[in-house]
Design a protein around this motif. Structure first.
Motif, PDB file in Angstrom:
ATOM      1  N   ALA A 124     -21.680   8.117   9.133  1.00 16.37           N
ATOM      2  CA  ALA A 124     -20.543   8.191  10.052  1.00 16.37           C
ATOM      3  C   ALA A 124     -19.613   6.995   9.883  1.00 16.37           C
ATOM      4  CB  ALA A 124     -21.043   8.283  11.487  1.00 16.37           C
ATOM      5  N   HIS A 125     -20.181   5.788   9.751  1.00 13.20           N
ATOM      6  CA  HIS A 125     -19.348   4.604   9.559  1.00 13.20           C
ATOM      7  C   HIS A 125     -18.681   4.614   8.184  1.00 13.20           C
ATOM      8  CE1 HIS A 125     -21.469   3.159  13.136  1.00 13.20           C
ATOM      9  NE2 HIS A 125     -20.434   2.354  13.285  1.00 13.20           N
ATOM     10  N   GLY A 126     -19.397   5.103   7.176  1.00 13.90           N
ATOM     11  CA  GLY A 126     -18.797   5.249   5.850  1.00 13.90           C
ATOM     12  C   GLY A 126     -17.642   6.243   5.876  1.00 13.90           C
ATOM     13  N   LEU A 127     -17.815   7.313   6.645  1.00 11.34           N
ATOM     14  CA  LEU A 127     -16.761   8.312   6.783  1.00 11.34           C
ATOM     15  C   LEU A 127     -15.516   7.711   7.436  1.00 11.34           C
ATOM     16  CD1 LEU A 127     -15.919  11.229   6.388  1.00 11.34           C
ATOM     17  CD2 LEU A 127     -17.079  11.796   8.527  1.00 11.34           C
ATOM     18  N   LEU A 128     -15.729   6.904   8.459  1.00  9.49           N
ATOM     19  CA  LEU A 128     -14.590   6.249   9.109  1.00  9.49           C
ATOM     20  C   LEU A 128     -13.846   5.349   8.121  1.00  9.49           C
ATOM     21  CD1 LEU A 128     -12.976   5.672  11.698  1.00  9.49           C
ATOM     22  CD2 LEU A 128     -14.585   3.803  12.161  1.00  9.49           C
ATOM     23  N   LEU A 129     -14.590   4.619   7.288  1.00  8.30           N
ATOM     24  CA  LEU A 129     -13.967   3.754   6.286  1.00  8.30           C
ATOM     25  C   LEU A 129     -13.152   4.582   5.290  1.00  8.30           C
ATOM     26  CD1 LEU A 129     -13.586   0.980   4.970  1.00  8.30           C
ATOM     27  CD2 LEU A 129     -15.731   1.369   3.731  1.00  8.30           C
ATOM     28  N   LEU A 130     -13.713   5.706   4.843  1.00  8.35           N
ATOM     29  CA  LEU A 130     -12.987   6.581   3.913  1.00  8.35           C
ATOM     30  C   LEU A 130     -11.728   7.152   4.554  1.00  8.35           C
ATOM     31  CD1 LEU A 130     -15.704   8.644   1.999  1.00  8.35           C
ATOM     32  CD2 LEU A 130     -14.289   6.786   1.145  1.00  8.35           C
ATOM     33  N   VAL A 131     -11.816   7.516   5.826  1.00  3.53           N
ATOM     34  CA  VAL A 131     -10.642   8.037   6.536  1.00  3.53           C
ATOM     35  C   VAL A 131      -9.533   6.988   6.555  1.00  3.53           C
ATOM     36  CG1 VAL A 131      -9.781   8.708   8.818  1.00  3.53           C
ATOM     37  CG2 VAL A 131     -11.866   9.747   7.919  1.00  3.53           C
ATOM     38  N   LEU A 132      -9.892   5.741   6.829  1.00  3.84           N
ATOM     39  CA  LEU A 132      -8.889   4.667   6.845  1.00  3.84           C
ATOM     40  C   LEU A 132      -8.282   4.457   5.458  1.00  3.84           C
ATOM     41  CD1 LEU A 132     -10.699   2.119   9.191  1.00  3.84           C
ATOM     42  CD2 LEU A 132      -8.798   3.644   9.771  1.00  3.84           C
ATOM     43  N   LEU A 133      -9.099   4.508   4.418  1.00  6.34           N
ATOM     44  CA  LEU A 133      -8.587   4.399   3.043  1.00  6.34           C
ATOM     45  C   LEU A 133      -7.680   5.578   2.704  1.00  6.34           C
ATOM     46  CD1 LEU A 133     -11.738   3.176   1.067  1.00  6.34           C
ATOM     47  CD2 LEU A 133      -9.624   1.901   1.476  1.00  6.34           C
ATOM     48  N   HIS A 134      -8.070   6.755   3.162  1.00  2.00           N
ATOM     49  CA  HIS A 134      -7.264   7.954   2.933  1.00  2.00           C
ATOM     50  C   HIS A 134      -5.881   7.806   3.582  1.00  2.00           C
ATOM     51  CE1 HIS A 134      -6.081  12.091   2.568  1.00  2.00           C
ATOM     52  NE2 HIS A 134      -6.168  12.318   3.869  1.00  2.00           N
ATOM     53  N   ILE A 135      -5.856   7.330   4.809  1.00  2.00           N
ATOM     54  CA  ILE A 135      -4.586   7.133   5.518  1.00  2.00           C
ATOM     55  C   ILE A 135      -3.714   6.116   4.766  1.00  2.00           C
ATOM     56  CG2 ILE A 135      -3.546   6.205   7.629  1.00  2.00           C
ATOM     57  CD1 ILE A 135      -5.984   7.445   9.132  1.00  2.00           C
ATOM     58  N   CYS A 136      -4.329   5.038   4.291  1.00  2.00           N
ATOM     59  CA  CYS A 136      -3.584   4.038   3.515  1.00  2.00           C
ATOM     60  C   CYS A 136      -3.035   4.636   2.226  1.00  2.00           C
ATOM     61  CB  CYS A 136      -4.474   2.835   3.190  1.00  2.00           C
ATOM     62  SG  CYS A 136      -4.878   1.825   4.630  1.00  2.00           S
ATOM     63  N   GLY A 137      -3.837   5.448   1.548  1.00  2.95           N
ATOM     64  CA  GLY A 137      -3.394   6.095   0.315  1.00  2.95           C
ATOM     65  C   GLY A 137      -2.232   7.053   0.550  1.00  2.95           C
ATOM     66  N   VAL A 138      -2.315   7.812   1.638  1.00  2.00           N
ATOM     67  CA  VAL A 138      -1.233   8.745   1.988  1.00  2.00           C
ATOM     68  C   VAL A 138       0.052   7.968   2.288  1.00  2.00           C
ATOM     69  CG1 VAL A 138      -0.448  10.354   3.779  1.00  2.00           C
ATOM     70  CG2 VAL A 138      -2.718  10.619   2.769  1.00  2.00           C
ATOM     71  N   ALA A 139      -0.080   6.868   3.031  1.00  2.00           N
ATOM     72  CA  ALA A 139       1.096   6.057   3.366  1.00  2.00           C
ATOM     73  C   ALA A 139       1.719   5.462   2.103  1.00  2.00           C
ATOM     74  CB  ALA A 139       0.707   4.952   4.346  1.00  2.00           C
ATOM     75  N   LEU A 140       0.874   4.965   1.194  1.00  2.00           N
ATOM     76  CA  LEU A 140       1.379   4.370  -0.042  1.00  2.00           C
ATOM     77  C   LEU A 140       2.077   5.404  -0.910  1.00  2.00           C
ATOM     78  CD1 LEU A 140       1.607   1.921  -1.931  1.00  2.00           C
ATOM     79  CD2 LEU A 140      -0.622   2.571  -2.890  1.00  2.00           C
ATOM     80  N   ALA A 141       1.446   6.566  -1.095  1.00  2.00           N
ATOM     81  CA  ALA A 141       2.051   7.622  -1.923  1.00  2.00           C
ATOM     82  C   ALA A 141       3.345   8.130  -1.295  1.00  2.00           C
ATOM     83  CB  ALA A 141       1.061   8.769  -2.121  1.00  2.00           C
ATOM     84  N   SER A 142       3.370   8.251   0.019  1.00  2.00           N
ATOM     85  CA  SER A 142       4.591   8.689   0.713  1.00  2.00           C
ATOM     86  C   SER A 142       5.726   7.695   0.469  1.00  2.00           C
ATOM     87  CB  SER A 142       4.338   8.826   2.217  1.00  2.00           C
ATOM     88  OG  SER A 142       3.416   9.855   2.483  1.00  2.00           O
ATOM     89  N   PHE A 143       5.418   6.403   0.521  1.00  2.00           N
ATOM     90  CA  PHE A 143       6.421   5.358   0.304  1.00  2.00           C
ATOM     91  C   PHE A 143       6.884   5.331  -1.152  1.00  2.00           C
ATOM     92  CE2 PHE A 143       7.269   0.951  -1.011  1.00  2.00           C
ATOM     93  CZ  PHE A 143       8.403   0.701  -0.248  1.00  2.00           C
ATOM     94  N   ARG A 144       5.922   5.351  -2.066  1.00  2.00           N
ATOM     95  CA  ARG A 144       6.260   5.219  -3.486  1.00  2.00           C
ATOM     96  C   ARG A 144       7.090   6.397  -3.990  1.00  2.00           C
ATOM     97  NH1 ARG A 144       2.287   2.252  -6.474  1.00  2.00           N
ATOM     98  NH2 ARG A 144       2.334   0.138  -5.663  1.00  2.00           N
ATOM     99  N   HIS A 145       6.754   7.599  -3.525  1.00  2.00           N
ATOM    100  CA  HIS A 145       7.437   8.800  -4.039  1.00  2.00           C
ATOM    101  C   HIS A 145       8.481   9.341  -3.080  1.00  2.00           C
ATOM    102  CE1 HIS A 145       4.655   8.648  -7.341  1.00  2.00           C
ATOM    103  NE2 HIS A 145       3.626   8.722  -6.526  1.00  2.00           N
ATOM    104  N   ARG A 146       8.739   8.576  -2.002  1.00  2.00           N
ATOM    105  CA  ARG A 146       9.751   8.952  -1.000  1.00  2.00           C
ATOM    106  C   ARG A 146       9.542  10.381  -0.530  1.00  2.00           C
ATOM    107  NH1 ARG A 146      14.388   6.873  -4.775  1.00  2.00           N
ATOM    108  NH2 ARG A 146      13.730   4.721  -4.980  1.00  2.00           N
ATOM    109  N   GLU A 147       8.308  10.625  -0.072  1.00  2.00           N
ATOM    110  CA  GLU A 147       7.928  11.978   0.335  1.00  2.00           C
ATOM    111  C   GLU A 147       6.938  11.881   1.490  1.00  2.00           C
ATOM    112  OE1 GLU A 147       7.208  15.871  -2.151  1.00  2.00           O
ATOM    113  OE2 GLU A 147       5.776  14.311  -2.690  1.00  2.00           O
TER     114      GLU A 147
END
Length: 198
Positions: free
Chosen positions: A155-178
């Motif tokens: 469960a704690h590992g899942l929470l960590l992955l969720v946070l990484l996923h959110i960071c990845g989505v934010a980065l890709a959204s910024f980089r590709h303006r999408e």
């Protein structure tokens, strides 16, 4: 006939053309519903982990059922839903991450290699969390220390992955303006441009 007008993204758009004409359908209703239902079930399970045991269990069962549905849809669904479309080998994922660190990663219409790896990791650890949670309710494993420890770690590992996923989505959204959050709501993304990977 009016001349095509160029947008700031170098996409030719005829006068009066609707914004939807510059987009392509990527994620179908099943994938989008799965995504947001899994978000809801995990959030519910996390928030009720020390109270409201019945709701916690129901959220865990819902997550397990959603994972089973996604596994089937990853084989039977439309092209962008299939694992064969976005699951790539370790060398490709590492190459993409290296390009990302250098700020030169390609834009993918579906999941990029890092996103595909994240999908697999999230499904695997969510499955482990749901399975160990269910085992804790059985006569054979109720109160068994290693099962409880495994469930907590998952469960704690899942929470960590969720946070990484959110960071990845934010980065890709910024980089590709999408806006990728919007894309996971509407199912639509900007059409592929010359350097993009379909």
């Amino acid at each position: 006939m009016p001349k095509p007008a160029k947008t700031d993204r170098n996409i030719s758009v005829a006068a009066g053309e609707q914004p939807e004409a510059r987009e392509v359908r990527v994620w179908d209703r099943v994938v989008r519903s799965f995504h947001w239902a899994l978000v809801l079930s995990f959030a519910t399970a996390w928030l009720t982990r020390h109270s409201l045991e019945d709701i916690h269990h129901l959220a865990g069962y819902a997550a397990g059922a959603l994972i089973a549905l996604r596994l089937a849809w990853g084989v039977l669904g439309p092209p962008y839903a299939r694992f064969s479309q976005f699951v790539r080998g370790p060398a490709t994922v590492l190459g993409y991450l290296s390009a990302m660190l250098g700020g030169r990663e390609a834009r993918y219409i579906g999941h990029n290699p890092a996103g595909g790896a994240m999908v697999v990791a999230l499904i695997a650890i969510m499955s482990a969390t749901a399975l160990t949670g269910w085992l804790m309710t059985t006569d054979a494993y109720f109160g068994v220390a290693w099962v409880e420890t495994a469930h907590g770690l998952a469960a704690h590992g899942l929470l960590l992955l969720v946070l990484l996923h959110i960071c990845g989505v934010a980065l890709a959204s910024f980089r590709h303006r999408e806006n990728l959050v919007r894309a996971m709501i509407t199912g639509r993304k900007r059409k592929a441009e010359q350097a993009d990977i379909p």
